[in-house]
Design a protein around this motif. Structure first.
Motif, short mmCIF file in Angstrom:
data_model
loop_
_atom_site.label_atom_id
_atom_site.label_comp_id
_atom_site.label_asym_id
_atom_site.label_seq_id
_atom_site.Cartn_x
_atom_site.Cartn_y
_atom_site.Cartn_z
N LEU A 137 0.84 -1.21 0.00
CA LEU A 137 0.00 0.00 0.00
C LEU A 137 0.87 1.25 0.00
O LEU A 137 0.62 2.18 -0.77
CB LEU A 137 -0.94 0.01 1.21
CG LEU A 137 -1.74 1.29 1.42
CD1 LEU A 137 -2.71 1.52 0.28
CD2 LEU A 137 -2.46 1.26 2.76
N ASN A 138 1.88 1.28 0.84
CA ASN A 138 2.76 2.44 0.95
C ASN A 138 3.42 2.76 -0.39
O ASN A 138 3.47 3.93 -0.80
CB ASN A 138 3.82 2.19 2.02
CG ASN A 138 4.69 3.38 2.26
OD1 ASN A 138 4.23 4.52 2.21
ND2 ASN A 138 5.95 3.14 2.50
N PHE A 179 -11.16 11.51 4.36
CA PHE A 179 -11.67 10.83 3.17
C PHE A 179 -13.16 10.59 3.30
O PHE A 179 -13.91 10.73 2.34
CB PHE A 179 -10.96 9.49 2.95
CG PHE A 179 -9.63 9.61 2.26
CD1 PHE A 179 -9.10 10.82 1.87
CD2 PHE A 179 -8.90 8.47 1.99
CE1 PHE A 179 -7.88 10.91 1.24
CE2 PHE A 179 -7.67 8.55 1.35
CZ PHE A 179 -7.17 9.77 0.97
N GLU A 180 -13.59 10.21 4.49
CA GLU A 180 -15.02 9.94 4.71
C GLU A 180 -15.83 11.22 4.53
O GLU A 180 -16.91 11.20 3.95
CB GLU A 180 -15.23 9.32 6.09
CG GLU A 180 -16.57 8.66 6.27
CD GLU A 180 -16.85 7.56 5.26
OE1 GLU A 180 -18.01 7.51 4.77
OE2 GLU A 180 -15.97 6.76 4.94
N PHE A 210 -7.65 7.81 -2.49
CA PHE A 210 -8.95 7.41 -1.95
C PHE A 210 -9.24 5.95 -2.29
O PHE A 210 -9.60 5.15 -1.43
CB PHE A 210 -10.03 8.35 -2.53
CG PHE A 210 -11.43 7.99 -2.18
CD1 PHE A 210 -11.98 8.42 -0.99
CD2 PHE A 210 -12.21 7.23 -3.04
CE1 PHE A 210 -13.30 8.10 -0.66
CE2 PHE A 210 -13.51 6.91 -2.72
CZ PHE A 210 -14.06 7.34 -1.53
N ASN A 211 -9.05 5.60 -3.56
CA ASN A 211 -9.29 4.22 -3.99
C ASN A 211 -8.37 3.24 -3.28
O ASN A 211 -8.80 2.16 -2.85
CB ASN A 211 -9.10 4.08 -5.50
CG ASN A 211 -10.26 4.64 -6.29
OD1 ASN A 211 -11.38 4.70 -5.80
ND2 ASN A 211 -10.00 5.07 -7.50
N LEU A 212 -7.10 3.60 -3.16
CA LEU A 212 -6.13 2.71 -2.53
C LEU A 212 -6.46 2.49 -1.05
O LEU A 212 -6.42 1.36 -0.56
CB LEU A 212 -4.72 3.28 -2.67
CG LEU A 212 -4.14 3.28 -4.09
CD1 LEU A 212 -2.84 4.07 -4.14
CD2 LEU A 212 -3.93 1.85 -4.59
N VAL A 213 -6.78 3.56 -0.34
CA VAL A 213 -7.06 3.44 1.09
C VAL A 213 -8.35 2.67 1.32
O VAL A 213 -8.40 1.77 2.18
CB VAL A 213 -7.11 4.84 1.76
CG1 VAL A 213 -7.68 4.76 3.17
CG2 VAL A 213 -5.72 5.46 1.78
N TYR A 214 -9.40 2.99 0.56
CA TYR A 214 -10.65 2.24 0.73
C TYR A 214 -10.48 0.78 0.33
O TYR A 214 -11.07 -0.11 0.95
CB TYR A 214 -11.80 2.90 -0.06
CG TYR A 214 -12.54 3.91 0.78
CD1 TYR A 214 -13.71 3.57 1.44
CD2 TYR A 214 -12.04 5.20 0.95
CE1 TYR A 214 -14.37 4.48 2.24
CE2 TYR A 214 -12.71 6.12 1.74
CZ TYR A 214 -13.87 5.75 2.38
OH TYR A 214 -14.52 6.66 3.18
N GLY A 215 -9.67 0.53 -0.68
CA GLY A 215 -9.38 -0.85 -1.07
C GLY A 215 -8.65 -1.60 0.04
O GLY A 215 -8.95 -2.76 0.32
N SER A 219 -2.82 11.11 -7.05
CA SER A 219 -3.74 12.20 -6.70
C SER A 219 -4.71 11.75 -5.61
O SER A 219 -4.75 10.58 -5.23
CB SER A 219 -4.51 12.63 -7.94
OG SER A 219 -5.31 11.56 -8.38
N LEU A 220 -5.50 12.68 -5.14
CA LEU A 220 -6.48 12.39 -4.10
C LEU A 220 -7.44 11.26 -4.49
O LEU A 220 -7.65 10.34 -3.69
CB LEU A 220 -7.25 13.65 -3.72
CG LEU A 220 -8.28 13.50 -2.61
CD1 LEU A 220 -7.62 13.12 -1.29
CD2 LEU A 220 -9.08 14.78 -2.45
#
Length: 196
Positions: free
Chosen positions: A30-31, A108-109, A45-50, A40-41
């Motif tokens: 992930l890092n 993000f939320e 967002f996609n990476l963190v939610y994934g 980009s944001l």
């Protein structure tokens, strides 16, 4: 305090160590992605939610005594003589990590609806439109029924085989007439100008 040799002979301690190795490997992946070029944001967002979804999957699997997503732990379990991994301890650790992600990425939320709108204004359902501010609700409805913009979005996003890149999303936003959709254009600028 036990010396290193005693620890290496302690099967329970070894299980904990390899669990840590496996979860650290997932975090490292992930890092690296979060530090990638043009992250980009919306991509973050996609990476963190994934990743949060992966943590939930890990939890679900651990409740079923399935450790397949922890290959080093699977490997050592086959070599253990007297001990089996303490799955409940690992469930607790995954829950703590998931809670940590929830706390760390609260922003993000808060921005979730705006990010989703930026990523694909045509995917917002009628019931979801109510979550947006009044000035943008009308613009969402109008954009979603604008045949030309929908065609342009489809062509730009599908022009490259990879997932929606920020570059493609910005290209689309530049083509949205600012005089007709001022709130949408302002939102696109806000989202695209934010960094991790």
């Amino acid at each position: 305090m036990p010396d290193e040799r005693d620890l290496l002979e302690n099967e329970s301690w070894l299980c904990d160590l390899v669990f840590l190795i496996d979860i650290t490997q997932h975090l490292n992946i992930l890092n690296r992605k979060l530090q990638g070029k043009d992250c980009s944001l919306p991509i973050m967002f996609n990476l963190v939610y994934g990743f949060k979804a992966k943590l939930s999957l890990f939890l679900t699997n651990l409740t079923r005594n399935n450790i397949d997503h922890f290959p080093t732990l699977v490997d050592i379990r086959g070599k253990l003589e007297n001990t089996s991994p303490d799955i409940s301890k690992y469930q607790t650790q995954i829950q703590l990590l998931l809670q940590s992600f929830e706390n760390r990425f609260q922003d993000f939320e808060k921005d979730k609806n705006n990010i989703l709108f930026f990523m694909n204004p045509f995917s917002i359902t009628f019931s979801e439109i109510q979550k947006y501010s009044c000035n943008i609700q009308l613009e969402i409805t109008e954009i979603q029924n604008h045949v030309s913009l929908k065609q342009i979005f489809t062509e730009i996003v599908s022009s490259q085989p990879q997932l929606q890149s920020s570059e493609n999303l910005l290209k689309f936003c530049k083509l949205v007439p600012k005089e007709d959709f001022p709130a949408t254009c302002d939102l696109a600028l806000q989202i695209s100008s934010r960094f991790g």
